[in-house]
Motif scaffolding. Sequence first.
Motif, PDB file in Angstrom:
ATOM      1  N   ARG A 127       0.835  -1.203   0.000  1.00  0.00           N
ATOM      2  CA  ARG A 127       0.000   0.000   0.000  1.00  0.00           C
ATOM      3  C   ARG A 127       0.876   1.262   0.000  1.00  0.00           C
ATOM      4  O   ARG A 127       0.559   2.255  -0.675  1.00  0.00           O
ATOM      5  N   GLU A 128       1.976   1.247   0.713  1.00  0.00           N
ATOM      6  CA  GLU A 128       2.875   2.401   0.738  1.00  0.00           C
ATOM      7  C   GLU A 128       3.502   2.633  -0.636  1.00  0.00           C
ATOM      8  O   GLU A 128       3.609   3.778  -1.094  1.00  0.00           O
ATOM      9  N   ASP A 129       3.893   1.553  -1.310  1.00  0.00           N
ATOM     10  CA  ASP A 129       4.446   1.692  -2.664  1.00  0.00           C
ATOM     11  C   ASP A 129       3.406   2.266  -3.619  1.00  0.00           C
ATOM     12  O   ASP A 129       3.726   3.112  -4.469  1.00  0.00           O
ATOM     13  N   ILE A 130       2.172   1.812  -3.494  1.00  0.00           N
ATOM     14  CA  ILE A 130       1.111   2.325  -4.367  1.00  0.00           C
ATOM     15  C   ILE A 130       0.887   3.816  -4.108  1.00  0.00           C
ATOM     16  O   ILE A 130       0.746   4.613  -5.054  1.00  0.00           O
ATOM     17  N   SER A 131       0.836   4.220  -2.842  1.00  0.00           N
ATOM     18  CA  SER A 131       0.611   5.630  -2.516  1.00  0.00           C
ATOM     19  C   SER A 131       1.741   6.505  -3.044  1.00  0.00           C
ATOM     20  O   SER A 131       1.486   7.595  -3.596  1.00  0.00           O
ATOM     21  N   GLY A 168       0.433  10.853 -10.386  1.00  0.00           N
ATOM     22  CA  GLY A 168      -0.935  11.358 -10.491  1.00  0.00           C
ATOM     23  C   GLY A 168      -1.928  10.304 -10.908  1.00  0.00           C
ATOM     24  O   GLY A 168      -3.133  10.587 -11.009  1.00  0.00           O
ATOM     25  N   LEU A 169      -1.442   9.087 -11.184  1.00  0.00           N
ATOM     26  CA  LEU A 169      -2.343   7.998 -11.528  1.00  0.00           C
ATOM     27  C   LEU A 169      -3.006   7.461 -10.262  1.00  0.00           C
ATOM     28  O   LEU A 169      -2.346   7.268  -9.241  1.00  0.00           O
ATOM     29  N   ILE A 170      -4.292   7.228 -10.361  1.00  0.00           N
ATOM     30  CA  ILE A 170      -5.010   6.684  -9.222  1.00  0.00           C
ATOM     31  C   ILE A 170      -5.022   5.166  -9.269  1.00  0.00           C
ATOM     32  O   ILE A 170      -4.835   4.495  -8.248  1.00  0.00           O
ATOM     33  N   SER A 171      -5.224   4.647 -10.458  1.00  0.00           N
ATOM     34  CA  SER A 171      -5.292   3.199 -10.614  1.00  0.00           C
ATOM     35  C   SER A 171      -4.998   2.851 -12.061  1.00  0.00           C
ATOM     36  O   SER A 171      -4.824   3.736 -12.922  1.00  0.00           O
ATOM     37  N   ALA A 172      -4.933   1.565 -12.335  1.00  0.00           N
ATOM     38  CA  ALA A 172      -4.741   1.126 -13.717  1.00  0.00           C
ATOM     39  C   ALA A 172      -5.947   1.509 -14.576  1.00  0.00           C
ATOM     40  O   ALA A 172      -5.795   1.805 -15.775  1.00  0.00           O
ATOM     41  N   GLU A 173      -7.125   1.536 -13.972  1.00  0.00           N
ATOM     42  CA  GLU A 173      -8.316   1.965 -14.710  1.00  0.00           C
ATOM     43  C   GLU A 173      -8.223   3.435 -15.093  1.00  0.00           C
ATOM     44  O   GLU A 173      -8.739   3.833 -16.157  1.00  0.00           O
ATOM     45  N   HIS A 174      -7.570   4.217 -14.234  1.00  0.00           N
ATOM     46  CA  HIS A 174      -7.370   5.621 -14.582  1.00  0.00           C
ATOM     47  C   HIS A 174      -6.515   5.760 -15.844  1.00  0.00           C
ATOM     48  O   HIS A 174      -6.815   6.574 -16.737  1.00  0.00           O
ATOM     49  N   TYR A 175      -5.457   4.965 -15.940  1.00  0.00           N
ATOM     50  CA  TYR A 175      -4.613   4.996 -17.141  1.00  0.00           C
ATOM     51  C   TYR A 175      -5.394   4.505 -18.356  1.00  0.00           C
ATOM     52  O   TYR A 175      -5.263   5.067 -19.458  1.00  0.00           O
ATOM     53  N   ASP A 176      -6.219   3.480 -18.160  1.00  0.00           N
ATOM     54  CA  ASP A 176      -7.044   3.011 -19.275  1.00  0.00           C
ATOM     55  C   ASP A 176      -8.008   4.104 -19.733  1.00  0.00           C
ATOM     56  O   ASP A 176      -8.258   4.259 -20.941  1.00  0.00           O
ATOM     57  N   ALA A 177      -8.528   4.875 -18.790  1.00  0.00           N
ATOM     58  CA  ALA A 177      -9.407   5.989 -19.158  1.00  0.00           C
ATOM     59  C   ALA A 177      -8.639   7.056 -19.935  1.00  0.00           C
ATOM     60  O   ALA A 177      -9.167   7.652 -20.892  1.00  0.00           O
ATOM     61  N   ILE A 178      -7.387   7.312 -19.516  1.00  0.00           N
ATOM     62  CA  ILE A 178      -6.556   8.289 -20.250  1.00  0.00           C
ATOM     63  C   ILE A 178      -6.294   7.806 -21.676  1.00  0.00           C
ATOM     64  O   ILE A 178      -6.372   8.580 -22.642  1.00  0.00           O
ATOM     65  N   VAL A 179      -5.992   6.535 -21.822  1.00  0.00           N
ATOM     66  CA  VAL A 179      -5.748   5.975 -23.157  1.00  0.00           C
ATOM     67  C   VAL A 179      -7.004   6.078 -24.014  1.00  0.00           C
ATOM     68  O   VAL A 179      -6.938   6.477 -25.197  1.00  0.00           O
ATOM     69  N   GLU A 180      -8.152   5.769 -23.433  1.00  0.00           N
ATOM     70  CA  GLU A 180      -9.399   5.848 -24.182  1.00  0.00           C
ATOM     71  C   GLU A 180      -9.718   7.294 -24.555  1.00  0.00           C
ATOM     72  O   GLU A 180     -10.165   7.583 -25.675  1.00  0.00           O
ATOM     73  N   SER A 181      -9.483   8.223 -23.626  1.00  0.00           N
ATOM     74  CA  SER A 181      -9.720   9.635 -23.930  1.00  0.00           C
ATOM     75  C   SER A 181      -8.799  10.121 -25.025  1.00  0.00           C
ATOM     76  O   SER A 181      -9.219  10.875 -25.930  1.00  0.00           O
ATOM     77  N   THR A 182      -7.544   9.708 -24.991  1.00  0.00           N
ATOM     78  CA  THR A 182      -6.588  10.100 -26.047  1.00  0.00           C
ATOM     79  C   THR A 182      -7.008   9.527 -27.392  1.00  0.00           C
ATOM     80  O   THR A 182      -6.897  10.197 -28.440  1.00  0.00           O
ATOM     81  N   ARG A 183      -7.493   8.298 -27.368  1.00  0.00           N
ATOM     82  CA  ARG A 183      -7.939   7.691 -28.625  1.00  0.00           C
ATOM     83  C   ARG A 183      -9.133   8.446 -29.210  1.00  0.00           C
ATOM     84  O   ARG A 183      -9.178   8.723 -30.420  1.00  0.00           O
ATOM     85  N   ALA A 187       4.920   3.151 -18.357  1.00  0.00           N
ATOM     86  CA  ALA A 187       5.687   2.315 -17.417  1.00  0.00           C
ATOM     87  C   ALA A 187       5.113   2.415 -16.002  1.00  0.00           C
ATOM     88  O   ALA A 187       5.003   1.409 -15.288  1.00  0.00           O
ATOM     89  N   ALA A 188       4.739   3.636 -15.605  1.00  0.00           N
ATOM     90  CA  ALA A 188       4.170   3.810 -14.268  1.00  0.00           C
ATOM     91  C   ALA A 188       2.844   3.070 -14.136  1.00  0.00           C
ATOM     92  O   ALA A 188       2.539   2.496 -13.080  1.00  0.00           O
ATOM     93  N   ALA A 189       2.028   3.062 -15.209  1.00  0.00           N
ATOM     94  CA  ALA A 189       0.749   2.359 -15.155  1.00  0.00           C
ATOM     95  C   ALA A 189       0.958   0.853 -15.021  1.00  0.00           C
ATOM     96  O   ALA A 189       0.246   0.180 -14.264  1.00  0.00           O
ATOM     97  N   ALA A 190       1.943   0.329 -15.762  1.00  0.00           N
ATOM     98  CA  ALA A 190       2.234  -1.101 -15.638  1.00  0.00           C
ATOM     99  C   ALA A 190       2.713  -1.433 -14.223  1.00  0.00           C
ATOM    100  O   ALA A 190       2.304  -2.442 -13.627  1.00  0.00           O
ATOM    101  N   ARG A 191       3.593  -0.574 -13.679  1.00  0.00           N
ATOM    102  CA  ARG A 191       4.072  -0.796 -12.314  1.00  0.00           C
ATOM    103  C   ARG A 191       2.924  -0.697 -11.299  1.00  0.00           C
ATOM    104  O   ARG A 191       2.825  -1.506 -10.379  1.00  0.00           O
TER     105      ARG A 191
END
Length: 490
Positions: free
Chosen positions: A205-209, A216-231, A385-389
């Motif tokens: 949890r500390e690593d995630i925070s 600024g990423l909240i979750s992997a879903e947040h990155y997926d939303a960014i990718v979808e918005s960019t598309r 890379a940050a989203a994958a991590r």
Amino acid sequence: MTLQDTNAGSTVHPPRKRRLSLRRFLVGGRIGDLGRFPRYLAFALLGGTLIWAPITGYLRTAPLTFKSSTSLILPGSGASASMNLNGIGQASSYANSAFSSNSVSPTETYKRLIGADRILEAAAQSMGFTRQAFGKPRINLVDQTSLIHVEIIGGSAEDAQARGDALLTAFFAELDALRSDEQMTREDSGLAAIDDYRSSVAATREDISRLQQETGLISAEHYDAIVESTRRLENRVQDLSATLDEKTQSVAALEASLGIPAKAAAATLKLFADAEFNALTNEVGVQAAALAKARSQFGEGHPTVQSASAAHRAATAAVLRQAVAVTGLDAAQLETLDLAPAGARADLLAQLVRMEAERSGAVREHATLSMRLTREQTRQENLAAAAARLQDLQRDFSVAEAVFATAIARTQSTKSDVYASYPLVQVLENPSLPDRASSPNRKLAIAAGLAATLMMLLGLLLGWMRSVIIGRLVGTPVAPLARDARQATA
């Protein structure tokens, strides 16, 4: 013949003592020889005394004892429990039947446990006895069943029953202590594992925070939303580019048809929308008509023509000044204006201006969205890379959290499984209250004495008749010893 001769003729022999013969001892005498009876009678009396004296002494001196019996039973079914926590995990526990293993017999285990010294010591202390005074129970296992039969003796019926109750109480107390100790041992080992799981969850949890704060990423879903918005933004820029090309071509075609650029058409419409300019234009027309009329009547040098020409020039100059003031163009640029926008041409000029405005808006929108698309694409590349991590960390966190929650749930569920190592045992029959003493058994002692006496008499009878029996066995009658018989008669 004299008395002396008579006495001399009859010789009297003195009686001789009977000699003990080995043959007579082994073979015996005749059945009708009653001379042996005193010896047999003496043996019978001695044997009866040896048989009944101990029996009589035992029955008179042995204390009375009472036997209390009880029965225990082990149910043979297993037990299972399952707990499913939505979104967290599942914990289940299953206790096999006590008789499912061929290598371990719970009845044998409990038999040894009931007779253990500490249980007997506890039972004796509960009654105020010593361990030796309490006695040792007799434990029997009933074949092909799960029954345990326990017997214990006491000085009275109530004492025997109380000892049975004390033994059962000590046995069940020891079972509870063993089960509690087992649960505490398992719980201690489980708590160590739970602490490790808790540390793993906290570290993840500390690593995630920290990663969320850095990127600024909240979750992997947040990155997926960014990718979808960019598309979607990229598709919109592409569609807008096509629309812009279409509008540009339309404007260019209309400019070519009207022979005037869109900017000049806008200035023209603005200029002819000015009331003062229109009034001055009308004045120029009036002065032009007056000049033409004067020239038709007079020469160039005539004052009327000169006056009309000056008026026309003044009106034209006023029109130019007004046009410059309205459009902001210089005199050279005013020459590109369409000064005859009447009828359908005026509508085409208005359409050209409108299409140019739409094209300009599309150009601006395209430029803005293109810049935004560039920024979003750059951000997306930087966050890949940050989203994958972050996704790996969140997966590790979910696994660690599920394991942690499952471990806690399993630890709690095992508390209800108290019969895993020590199966459930129930009292089938409570300690009985005997109605008579179990020892000494007078009937059994008398029956044993009678049986021993009967066997002794049978042995003496066989000894009396052994001569006939031996003769029949060897097939040759054993003749009586005549000399011994004559000596016995004499």
